[in-house]
Design an enzyme around this catalytic site. Structure first.
Site, PDB file in Angstrom:
ATOM      1  N   ASN A  77       0.868  -1.178   0.000  1.00  0.00           N
ATOM      2  CA  ASN A  77       0.000   0.000   0.000  1.00  0.00           C
ATOM      3  C   ASN A  77       0.905   1.229   0.000  1.00  0.00           C
ATOM      4  O   ASN A  77       1.471   1.589   1.025  1.00  0.00           O
ATOM      5  CB  ASN A  77      -0.904  -0.026   1.245  1.00  0.00           C
ATOM      6  CG  ASN A  77      -1.797   1.193   1.323  1.00  0.00           C
ATOM      7  OD1 ASN A  77      -1.841   1.996   0.388  1.00  0.00           O
ATOM      8  ND2 ASN A  77      -2.511   1.340   2.426  1.00  0.00           N
ATOM      9  N   TRP A  78       1.021   1.845  -1.172  1.00  0.00           N
ATOM     10  CA  TRP A  78       1.908   3.013  -1.283  1.00  0.00           C
ATOM     11  C   TRP A  78       1.302   4.250  -0.625  1.00  0.00           C
ATOM     12  O   TRP A  78       1.975   5.262  -0.457  1.00  0.00           O
ATOM     13  CB  TRP A  78       2.193   3.316  -2.760  1.00  0.00           C
ATOM     14  CG  TRP A  78       3.122   2.358  -3.427  1.00  0.00           C
ATOM     15  CD1 TRP A  78       3.611   1.178  -2.921  1.00  0.00           C
ATOM     16  CD2 TRP A  78       3.697   2.494  -4.737  1.00  0.00           C
ATOM     17  NE1 TRP A  78       4.444   0.581  -3.836  1.00  0.00           N
ATOM     18  CE2 TRP A  78       4.506   1.364  -4.963  1.00  0.00           C
ATOM     19  CE3 TRP A  78       3.592   3.446  -5.748  1.00  0.00           C
ATOM     20  CZ2 TRP A  78       5.217   1.172  -6.154  1.00  0.00           C
ATOM     21  CZ3 TRP A  78       4.292   3.259  -6.932  1.00  0.00           C
ATOM     22  CH2 TRP A  78       5.108   2.136  -7.131  1.00  0.00           C
ATOM     23  N   LYS A  79       0.009   4.198  -0.288  1.00  0.00           N
ATOM     24  CA  LYS A  79      -0.690   5.381   0.256  1.00  0.00           C
ATOM     25  C   LYS A  79      -0.456   6.561  -0.702  1.00  0.00           C
ATOM     26  O   LYS A  79      -0.353   6.351  -1.905  1.00  0.00           O
ATOM     27  CB  LYS A  79      -0.244   5.651   1.688  1.00  0.00           C
ATOM     28  CG  LYS A  79      -0.357   4.372   2.539  1.00  0.00           C
ATOM     29  CD  LYS A  79      -0.198   4.592   4.008  1.00  0.00           C
ATOM     30  CE  LYS A  79      -0.325   3.240   4.725  1.00  0.00           C
ATOM     31  NZ  LYS A  79      -0.317   3.359   6.177  1.00  0.00           N
TER      32      LYS A  79
ATOM     33  N   HIS B 125      -9.507   0.786   4.478  1.00  0.00           N
ATOM     34  CA  HIS B 125      -8.259   1.011   5.231  1.00  0.00           C
ATOM     35  C   HIS B 125      -8.558   1.920   6.421  1.00  0.00           C
ATOM     36  O   HIS B 125      -9.420   2.806   6.335  1.00  0.00           O
ATOM     37  CB  HIS B 125      -7.202   1.638   4.320  1.00  0.00           C
ATOM     38  CG  HIS B 125      -5.855   1.667   4.955  1.00  0.00           C
ATOM     39  ND1 HIS B 125      -5.474   2.661   5.831  1.00  0.00           N
ATOM     40  CD2 HIS B 125      -4.817   0.797   4.889  1.00  0.00           C
ATOM     41  CE1 HIS B 125      -4.251   2.408   6.264  1.00  0.00           C
ATOM     42  NE2 HIS B 125      -3.830   1.284   5.706  1.00  0.00           N
TER      43      HIS B 125
ATOM     44  N   GLU C 294      -7.155   4.416   7.488  1.00  0.00           N
ATOM     45  CA  GLU C 294      -7.063   5.855   7.169  1.00  0.00           C
ATOM     46  C   GLU C 294      -8.332   6.336   6.466  1.00  0.00           C
ATOM     47  O   GLU C 294      -8.762   7.475   6.660  1.00  0.00           O
ATOM     48  CB  GLU C 294      -5.804   6.124   6.318  1.00  0.00           C
ATOM     49  CG  GLU C 294      -4.545   5.993   7.175  1.00  0.00           C
ATOM     50  CD  GLU C 294      -3.314   5.470   6.456  1.00  0.00           C
ATOM     51  OE1 GLU C 294      -3.254   5.545   5.212  1.00  0.00           O
ATOM     52  OE2 GLU C 294      -2.407   4.961   7.146  1.00  0.00           O
TER      53      GLU C 294
ATOM     54  N   GLU D 153      -5.053  -4.976  10.489  1.00  0.00           N
ATOM     55  CA  GLU D 153      -4.032  -3.957  10.753  1.00  0.00           C
ATOM     56  C   GLU D 153      -4.385  -3.227  12.049  1.00  0.00           C
ATOM     57  O   GLU D 153      -5.249  -2.340  12.042  1.00  0.00           O
ATOM     58  CB  GLU D 153      -3.991  -2.929   9.618  1.00  0.00           C
ATOM     59  CG  GLU D 153      -3.660  -3.510   8.269  1.00  0.00           C
ATOM     60  CD  GLU D 153      -3.147  -2.433   7.309  1.00  0.00           C
ATOM     61  OE1 GLU D 153      -2.000  -2.579   6.867  1.00  0.00           O
ATOM     62  OE2 GLU D 153      -3.856  -1.466   7.032  1.00  0.00           O
TER      63      GLU D 153
ATOM     64  N   GLY E  38       2.523   2.506  10.698  1.00  0.00           N
ATOM     65  CA  GLY E  38       3.452   3.627  10.526  1.00  0.00           C
ATOM     66  C   GLY E  38       4.145   4.063  11.811  1.00  0.00           C
ATOM     67  O   GLY E  38       4.757   5.122  11.863  1.00  0.00           O
TER      68      GLY E  38
ATOM     69  N   GLY F  83       3.079  -1.058   4.252  1.00  0.00           N
ATOM     70  CA  GLY F  83       3.099   0.368   3.930  1.00  0.00           C
ATOM     71  C   GLY F  83       4.520   0.830   3.635  1.00  0.00           C
ATOM     72  O   GLY F  83       5.048   0.600   2.545  1.00  0.00           O
ATOM     73  N   GLY F  84       5.152   1.452   4.613  1.00  0.00           N
ATOM     74  CA  GLY F  84       6.465   2.078   4.422  1.00  0.00           C
ATOM     75  C   GLY F  84       7.500   1.187   3.745  1.00  0.00           C
ATOM     76  O   GLY F  84       8.198   1.634   2.825  1.00  0.00           O
TER      77      GLY F  84
HETATM   78  P1  13P Z   1       3.160   0.556   7.653  1.00  0.00           P
HETATM   79  O1  13P Z   1       3.692  -0.752   7.099  1.00  0.00           O
HETATM   80  O2  13P Z   1       3.886   1.759   7.148  1.00  0.00           O
HETATM   81  O3  13P Z   1       3.024   0.501   9.134  1.00  0.00           O
HETATM   82  O4  13P Z   1       1.662   0.712   7.061  1.00  0.00           O
HETATM   83  C1  13P Z   1       0.785  -0.325   7.204  1.00  0.00           C
HETATM   84  C2  13P Z   1      -0.420  -0.031   6.409  1.00  0.00           C
HETATM   85  O5  13P Z   1      -1.234   0.797   6.781  1.00  0.00           O
HETATM   86  C3  13P Z   1      -0.610  -0.752   5.148  1.00  0.00           C
HETATM   87  O6  13P Z   1      -1.897  -0.593   4.676  1.00  0.00           O
END
Ligand code: 13P
Length: 256
Positions: A10-12, A99, A101, A171, A177, A237-238
């Site tokens: 997930n590149w966000k 998600h 977010e 998650e 994050g 994510g990251g």
């Molecule tokens: P991180 O791996 O950066 O904690 O993010 C997780 C995430 O929200 C993937 O959807």
């Protein structure tokens, strides 16, 4: 029956054409176990470019492109949204739905999330349904109630038979994050609860649905997390923005 493992990126709201090139070349000779799919979800802006470059580079056919969101509506006056038909048109076959977010910043409700999952399934897209509790909910012992309340509206909307084509990503919000990963034992315990929750409604669905863990997964902790009985991969994510790390994570996944 072997359950499919999935590593999803997930590149966000990160990345650009340079990252597209970097990831495509980084995954050129990635070693994947059988029964593993990799799904890379960039922003809408790069869906097409990433898909075309993956094909042009003849990457492993288990590497797919997914969207980070979709509209529950078919078409019309919904500025800034993307429809299932548009994703189909771009040959996208996975979509992240709900998600944390989206739920917290954009106030998506579990009912809206359920409608999005339904729209995805009707269009033949695989939804990656995200669920997870906040830190306060974990501390006050509400985790299981919160997760149940996020899953059940989706089952009620789509029906348990169709739910067999859903992927769940657990998650914990406090691990996203933050660098605070759930311990592998804690993650396993929660995944086991999710699998048992599904089994109460269908053993078949419970056996088949991949359960991914997300929240500060990286190249150093992925192996231990993915080795847990009920963890079938991750939503990253990251670490998915760094080709070398992401490649290691992809190679650590195995179908169960
Ligand atoms: P991180 O791996 O950066 O904690 O993010 C997780 C995430 O929200 C993937 O959807």
């Amino acid at each position: 029956m072997t359950r499919q493992a999935i590593v999803a990126a997930n590149w966000k709201m990160n990345g650009d054409s340079a990252l597209v090139d970097n990831i495509v070349s980084g995954l050129a000779n990635v070693k994947l176990s059988s029964h593993v799919d990799v799904v890379i979800c960039p922003s809408f802006a790069y869906l097409s470019e990433l898909n075309q470059k993956i094909k042009a580079a003849k990457l492993n056919e288990a590497i797919h492109v997914g969207s980070q969101n979709l509209s529950e509506h078919e078409s019309g006056a919904f500025t800034g949204e993307i429809s299932t038909a548009m994703l189909q048109d771009l040959a996208i076959n996975y979509v992240i739905v709900g998600h944390s977010e989206r739920r917290s910043i954009y106030k998506e409700t579990s009912l809206q999330v359920a409608k999005k999952v339904n729209a995805a399934l009707d269009a033949g897209l695989t939804p990656i349904l995200c669920i997870g509790e906040s830190e306060v909910e974990r501390v006050t012992g509400e985790t299981e109630a919160v997760l149940s309340a996020q899953i059940q509206p989706v089952i009620d909307e789509v029906g348990i038979d169709k739910f067999i084509d859903v992927v769940i990503a657990y998650e914990p919000v406090w691990a996203i994050g933050t660098g605070k990963t759930a311990s592998s034992a804690m993650a396993q315990e929660t995944h086991k609860f999710i699998r048992q929750f599904l089994a109460q409604q269908s053993e078949l669905v419970s056996d088949k649905v991949p359960l991914l863990y997300g929240g500060s997964v990286n190249a150093a902790n992925c192996e231990e997390l993915f080795a847990q009985t009920d963890i079938d991969g991750g939503l990253i994510g990251g670490a998915s923005l760094k080709a070398e790390q992401f490649k290691i994570i992809c190679s650590a996944a195995k179908g169960k």
